[in-house]
Design a protein around this motif. Structure first.
Motif, PDB file in Angstrom:
ATOM      1  N   VAL A  49     -21.376   4.160   8.560  1.00  0.00           N
ATOM      2  CA  VAL A  49     -22.240   4.962   7.338  1.00  0.00           C
ATOM      3  C   VAL A  49     -23.108   5.020   6.192  1.00  0.00           C
ATOM      4  CG1 VAL A  49     -21.091   6.450   9.673  1.00  0.00           C
ATOM      5  CG2 VAL A  49     -20.311   6.138   7.464  1.00  0.00           C
ATOM      6  N   PHE A  50     -22.595   4.225   5.885  1.00  0.00           N
ATOM      7  CA  PHE A  50     -23.074   3.671   4.413  1.00  0.00           C
ATOM      8  C   PHE A  50     -24.233   3.047   4.842  1.00  0.00           C
ATOM      9  CE2 PHE A  50     -24.043   1.491   0.469  1.00  0.00           C
ATOM     10  CZ  PHE A  50     -23.638   2.143  -0.580  1.00  0.00           C
ATOM     11  N   PRO A  51     -25.268   3.542   3.949  1.00  0.00           N
ATOM     12  CA  PRO A  51     -26.353   2.613   3.950  1.00  0.00           C
ATOM     13  C   PRO A  51     -27.107   1.080   3.375  1.00  0.00           C
ATOM     14  CG  PRO A  51     -26.880   4.574   2.020  1.00  0.00           C
ATOM     15  CD  PRO A  51     -25.184   4.469   2.696  1.00  0.00           C
ATOM     16  N   TYR A  52     -25.701   0.762   3.534  1.00  0.00           N
ATOM     17  CA  TYR A  52     -26.707  -1.002   3.648  1.00  0.00           C
ATOM     18  C   TYR A  52     -28.110  -1.072   3.517  1.00  0.00           C
ATOM     19  CZ  TYR A  52     -21.240  -1.702   2.832  1.00  0.00           C
ATOM     20  OH  TYR A  52     -20.126  -1.389   2.761  1.00  0.00           O
ATOM     21  N   GLU A  53     -28.465  -2.175   2.953  1.00  0.00           N
ATOM     22  CA  GLU A  53     -29.517  -2.259   2.770  1.00  0.00           C
ATOM     23  C   GLU A  53     -29.707  -4.751   2.853  1.00  0.00           C
ATOM     24  OE1 GLU A  53     -31.120  -0.820  -0.954  1.00  0.00           O
ATOM     25  OE2 GLU A  53     -31.721   1.179   0.319  1.00  0.00           O
ATOM     26  N   GLU A  55     -29.703  -8.066   3.413  1.00  0.00           N
ATOM     27  CA  GLU A  55     -28.940  -8.889   4.728  1.00  0.00           C
ATOM     28  C   GLU A  55     -27.873  -7.662   5.650  1.00  0.00           C
ATOM     29  OE1 GLU A  55     -27.919 -12.577   3.780  1.00  0.00           O
ATOM     30  OE2 GLU A  55     -29.768 -13.124   2.581  1.00  0.00           O
ATOM     31  N   LEU A  56     -27.423  -7.029   4.449  1.00  0.00           N
ATOM     32  CA  LEU A  56     -26.314  -6.389   5.498  1.00  0.00           C
ATOM     33  C   LEU A  56     -26.854  -4.804   6.124  1.00  0.00           C
ATOM     34  CD1 LEU A  56     -23.661  -5.959   1.716  1.00  0.00           C
ATOM     35  CD2 LEU A  56     -23.673  -7.992   3.943  1.00  0.00           C
ATOM     36  N   LYS A  57     -28.216  -4.749   6.539  1.00  0.00           N
ATOM     37  CA  LYS A  57     -28.071  -4.169   7.037  1.00  0.00           C
ATOM     38  C   LYS A  57     -28.137  -3.875   8.131  1.00  0.00           C
ATOM     39  CE  LYS A  57     -32.376  -0.986   8.214  1.00  0.00           C
ATOM     40  NZ  LYS A  57     -32.322   0.313   6.827  1.00  0.00           N
ATOM     41  N   LEU A  58     -28.155  -5.078   8.605  1.00  0.00           N
ATOM     42  CA  LEU A  58     -26.909  -4.968  10.254  1.00  0.00           C
ATOM     43  C   LEU A  58     -25.616  -4.391  10.057  1.00  0.00           C
ATOM     44  CD1 LEU A  58     -25.400  -8.045  11.623  1.00  0.00           C
ATOM     45  CD2 LEU A  58     -25.657  -7.047   9.168  1.00  0.00           C
ATOM     46  N   LEU A  59     -25.141  -4.060   8.983  1.00  0.00           N
ATOM     47  CA  LEU A  59     -23.808  -3.090   8.916  1.00  0.00           C
ATOM     48  C   LEU A  59     -24.018  -2.250   9.960  1.00  0.00           C
ATOM     49  CD1 LEU A  59     -21.993  -4.547   6.452  1.00  0.00           C
ATOM     50  CD2 LEU A  59     -22.065  -6.147   8.242  1.00  0.00           C
ATOM     51  N   PRO A  88     -14.758   5.589  -3.611  1.00  0.00           N
ATOM     52  CA  PRO A  88     -15.252   4.291  -2.068  1.00  0.00           C
ATOM     53  C   PRO A  88     -13.755   3.497  -2.003  1.00  0.00           C
ATOM     54  CG  PRO A  88     -16.911   3.964  -3.654  1.00  0.00           C
ATOM     55  CD  PRO A  88     -15.339   4.777  -5.168  1.00  0.00           C
ATOM     56  N   LEU A  89     -14.166   3.565  -0.697  1.00  0.00           N
ATOM     57  CA  LEU A  89     -12.944   2.422   0.012  1.00  0.00           C
ATOM     58  C   LEU A  89     -13.561   1.825   0.939  1.00  0.00           C
ATOM     59  CD1 LEU A  89      -9.472   3.145   1.265  1.00  0.00           C
ATOM     60  CD2 LEU A  89     -10.900   1.420   1.769  1.00  0.00           C
ATOM     61  N   VAL A  90     -13.763  -0.033   0.096  1.00  0.00           N
ATOM     62  CA  VAL A  90     -14.363  -1.024   1.097  1.00  0.00           C
ATOM     63  C   VAL A  90     -13.590  -1.770   1.028  1.00  0.00           C
ATOM     64  CG1 VAL A  90     -16.457  -2.437   1.039  1.00  0.00           C
ATOM     65  CG2 VAL A  90     -16.193  -0.039  -0.241  1.00  0.00           C
ATOM     66  N   GLN A  91     -12.869  -2.093   2.923  1.00  0.00           N
ATOM     67  CA  GLN A  91     -12.204  -3.255   3.205  1.00  0.00           C
ATOM     68  C   GLN A  91     -12.962  -4.777   2.536  1.00  0.00           C
ATOM     69  OE1 GLN A  91      -9.061  -3.063   4.674  1.00  0.00           O
ATOM     70  NE2 GLN A  91      -8.495  -0.831   5.282  1.00  0.00           N
ATOM     71  N   THR A  92     -11.838  -5.264   2.282  1.00  0.00           N
ATOM     72  CA  THR A  92     -11.750  -6.687   1.731  1.00  0.00           C
ATOM     73  C   THR A  92     -11.510  -7.929   2.303  1.00  0.00           C
ATOM     74  OG1 THR A  92     -10.787  -6.357  -0.132  1.00  0.00           O
ATOM     75  CG2 THR A  92     -12.816  -5.623  -0.346  1.00  0.00           C
ATOM     76  N   MET A 132     -21.236  -6.067  -0.551  1.00  0.00           N
ATOM     77  CA  MET A 132     -20.782  -4.847  -0.071  1.00  0.00           C
ATOM     78  C   MET A 132     -20.810  -4.090  -1.486  1.00  0.00           C
ATOM     79  SD  MET A 132     -19.030  -6.397   3.797  1.00  0.00           S
ATOM     80  CE  MET A 132     -17.807  -4.551   3.429  1.00  0.00           C
ATOM     81  N   LEU A 133     -19.612  -4.782  -1.909  1.00  0.00           N
ATOM     82  CA  LEU A 133     -18.812  -2.861  -2.956  1.00  0.00           C
ATOM     83  C   LEU A 133     -20.942  -3.154  -4.447  1.00  0.00           C
ATOM     84  CD1 LEU A 133     -15.345  -5.769  -3.317  1.00  0.00           C
ATOM     85  CD2 LEU A 133     -16.158  -3.858  -2.780  1.00  0.00           C
ATOM     86  N   ARG A 134     -21.188  -4.626  -4.553  1.00  0.00           N
ATOM     87  CA  ARG A 134     -21.668  -4.074  -5.541  1.00  0.00           C
ATOM     88  C   ARG A 134     -23.003  -3.070  -4.981  1.00  0.00           C
ATOM     89  NH1 ARG A 134     -27.379  -4.755  -6.348  1.00  0.00           N
ATOM     90  NH2 ARG A 134     -27.533  -5.589  -3.557  1.00  0.00           N
ATOM     91  N   GLN A 135     -23.249  -3.206  -3.575  1.00  0.00           N
ATOM     92  CA  GLN A 135     -23.736  -1.805  -2.805  1.00  0.00           C
ATOM     93  C   GLN A 135     -23.512  -0.912  -3.074  1.00  0.00           C
ATOM     94  OE1 GLN A 135     -26.328  -2.536   0.175  1.00  0.00           O
ATOM     95  NE2 GLN A 135     -26.695  -4.447   0.043  1.00  0.00           N
ATOM     96  N   VAL A 136     -22.068  -0.766  -2.890  1.00  0.00           N
ATOM     97  CA  VAL A 136     -21.176   0.658  -2.672  1.00  0.00           C
ATOM     98  C   VAL A 136     -21.454   0.921  -3.815  1.00  0.00           C
ATOM     99  CG1 VAL A 136     -19.098   1.695  -2.659  1.00  0.00           C
ATOM    100  CG2 VAL A 136     -20.002   0.287  -0.464  1.00  0.00           C
TER     101      VAL A 136
END
Length: 480
Positions: A49-53, A55-59, A88-92, A132-136
Motif C-alpha cells: 500500500v506504499f505509493p511506489y513509483e 518501475e516499482l509501480k507494479l508493486l 518504516p519496515l521494508v523487507q529486504t 524500494m528503500l530510497r522511495q520510502v
C-alpha cells in the motif's frame, strides 16, 4: 508475578498494512488512541500500500488503491504532532512475497516455489531493495531509523547459484545470510550516514558469538528479538540477548505481540494470551546484565502471517489487548489498577473483547467498537457447533445422505425439517454478515470487507446454502 515496570526505551506499536489497510481517517483515530495509551512510535510495514513509483509501480496493491503520497505524509505529520516517531519496515531478504509474486520479478527468487526469499547472488536484487528503500526514505522527511526485516528467509541456500557457492570449502548458509544483510546495511549507511538500522534477529539465533563478531554487522544494525509466545522461555531469551551483546551488538530491541500471532485465521483476540507474553518479556528485561542496552520494545500486531495468507484479527477487536499489554509494561504486572485503567480508558467492562459488554453512549476512546462487537457476535455464531456441523447432524446424515440426494428419494417430512432449519441458520448468518460488512467499510476499503467475509464467513454459509437448495429440490420431487 510482580516485575519492575518496563525499564526504558521506546514503546513502538507495529502497524501491519499488508492486509486490511485502514482508511486514513481511521488511521488518524488510531494514532490518537495510541498516543493516549503512552505509545512513543509506530513501526509501519507498508508492503503493497506504499505509493511506489516508476518501475516499482507494479508493486502497488490492485485490490484497493495504495495510500497516496499526501496520505503517507499526513499520517506522519499527525503522528509527529502526537510526539510519535514513524519507523518504516521494508523487507529486504525474506518475506518479499509482495515483490517476488510479480512475473517480472520471478527471476530474483532464490528458488522458484518460494515466493518470499530473494536470491542473494543477483546484483539486481540489491538494486531493487535499495530502490524500494530510497522511495520510502524520500517520502519520510527527516527519517532517522529504518527496519530492514530479514526474518524467516526460507529455503536460503537451496537455489542453484547458492548450491554452487556453498560447494566451496568453508562456506555456510550463515555467511550467505550475513553477506546479503551486511551489503544492504552498508549501502544504507552510504546513502544515509545518520540512519539507524533495525532488523529481526531470528536468522542469527543459531549463530556462534564468533560468527556474529566477524560478520561485519557489528555497529551497523540493532537486532530486534521477537517472541510472541505466552510461555516465552525467559532464560533462553536472556542468554540470546546476552550473546548478541557480547558479540558487540549491545543496542537491542524486544518485540512482543498484541494480535495476529495466535493462529493464522483467528478473528477475535484473546487479551490474556498477549498479556502473558508481556509478563514474560518483563521478566527478560529484569534479568539482563547492565551491558545490554535495551532500546525499547515493538508491540507487533500482524494482519496476516504473510502476504499470501488470510486476514487475522482486525485492529478494533485487538484494541483492548493492546491497551492491556501497554498497561502491563507500565505497571510491571497486570494488576487490578492496570486492569481498571484499561476498562476506564476504553469504556468497557472487561479487557476480553468477547466479554466487554455492549456499547454505551461514550464511545470516544474506542474507535471501531461497534465493529468489534459485531465481529465477536458473528464469530461466535460461525463457531457454534449447531451451525458449523449442521451437515453432520443425525437428520442430515440419516435421511439426506449423498445417496438420497443422488436418487432424489427422501422422506419429505424430515427433509422439510432439515430445509427449514438450514434456512433459519443461513438467514441468521447472512444478516449478521451484512451488519459486519456495513460497519467494516466505514473503517476499511470495500475489498477488505469482501475478503474478510469470503475467508471467514463463506466457508460456513456455502454448505448451508447448497443444503437448502438440494433439500428444496428433493421435496419438490416427492410431493404432489
Amino acid at each position: 508475578m510482580q516485575c519492575p515496570p518496563w525499564p526504558k526505551g521506546k514503546k513502538l506499536v507495529h502497524l501491519d498494512l499488508k492486509g486490511a489497510p485502514p482508511r486514513v481517517e481511521y488511521l488518524h483515530r488510531l494514532i490518537e488512541l495510541f498516543s493516549q495509551l503512552g505509545v512513543d512510535g509506530l513501526l509501519v510495514e507498508y508492503e503493497d500500500v506504499f505509493p511506489y513509483e516508476g518501475e516499482l509501480k507494479l508493486l502497488q496493491a490492485t485490490a484497493q488503491p495504495a495510500y497516496s503520497r499526501e496520505e503517507v505524509l499526513s499520517m506522519q505529520e499527525f503522528a509527529k504532532s502526537k510526539r510519535m516517531e514513524v519507523i518504516p519496515l521494508v523487507q529486504t531478504f525474506g518475506h518479499m512475497e509482495f515483490v517476488l509474486k510479480h512475473r517480472p520479478m520471478w527471476h530474483l527468487r532464490e528458488v522458484a516455489q518460494c515466493v518470499g526469499t530473494l536470491n542473494p547472488h543477483k546484483e539486481d536484487g540489491v538494486k531493487l531493495v535499495m530502490e524500494m528503500l530510497r522511495q520510502v526514505v524520500e517520502l519520510h522527511p527527516n527519517l532517522s531509523t529504518l527496519h530492514i526485516g530479514a526474518d524467516e528467509v526460507y529455503m536460503l541456500g537451496e537455489g542453484e547459484e547458492s548450491t554452487t557457492w556453498l560447494a566451496s570449502p568453508g562456506r555456510t548458509v550463515e555467511q550467505l545470510f550475513l553477506g546479503h544483510v551486511t551489503k544492504v546495511a552498508k549501502a544504507i549507511k552510504e546513502a544515509w550516514p545518520h540512519m539507524t538500522i533495525m532488523m529481526w534477529d531470528d536468522m542469527m539465533r543459531g549463530m556462534s558469538q564468533d560468527t556474529l563478531k566477524a560478520c561485519g554487522l557489528v555497529g551497523l544494525v540493532q537486532p530486534m528479538l521477537w517472541d510472541y509466545n505466552p510461555n516465552l522461555d525467559v532464560d533462553k531469551t536472556v542468554s540470546l540477548l546476552e550473546k548478541y551483546s557480547s558479540a558487540g551488538m549491545s543496542d537491542l530491541w524486544a518485540a512482543s505481540s498484541f494480535k495476529g500471532s495466535t493462529s493464522v485465521y483467528t478473528c477475535v483476540t484473546n487479551t490474556q494470551r498477549h498479556v502473558d507474553n508481556h509478563l514474560q518479556w518483563l521478566q527478560v528485561a529484569a534479568s539482563l546484565s547492565a551491558g545490554v542496552n535495551l532500546k525499547g520494545i515493538a508491540i507487533t500486531g500482524w494482519q496476516r502471517y504473510d502476504h499470501l495468507s488470510v486476514l487475522c484479527e482486525l485492529m478494533p477487536v485487538a484494541l483492548p489487548s493492546l491497551a492491556a499489554c501497554l498497561q502491563t509494561l507500565l505497571h510491571g504486572q497486570f494488576s487490578a489498577e492496570a486492569h481498571s485503567k484499561v476498562t476506564d480508558m476504553l469504556g468497557i467492562s472487561s479487557v476480553e473483547v468477547e466479554a466487554m459488554g455492549r456499547m454505551s453512549a461514550g464511545d470516544s476512546l474506542f474507535p471501531g467498537r461497534r465493529l468489534a462487537e459485531l465481529i465477536v457476535e458473528l464469530d461466535s455464531l460461525l463457531n457454534s457447533g449447531d451451525v458449523r456441523f449442521f451437515d453432520n447432524s443425525m437428520y442430515v446424515r440419516g435421511w439426506f445422505s449423498p445417496y438420497h440426494l443422488q436418487r432424489k428419494s427422501v422422506n419429505p417430512l424430515i427433509t422439510m425439517q432439515i430445509h427449514s432449519q438450514a434456512t433459519v441458520y443461513l438467514a441468521m448468518l447472512q444478516q449478521k454478515a451484512e451488519a459486519v460488512r456495513e460497519e467494516m467499510v466505514q473503517f476499511y476499503p470495500d475489498s477488505t470487507a469482501q475478503e474478510w467475509l469470503e475467508e471467514h464467513v463463506h466457508p460456513v454459509t456455502a454448505p448451508l446454502q447448497k443444503l437448502t437448495e438440494d433439500t428444496g429440490a428433493c421435496v419438490k420431487e416427492m410431493m404432489p
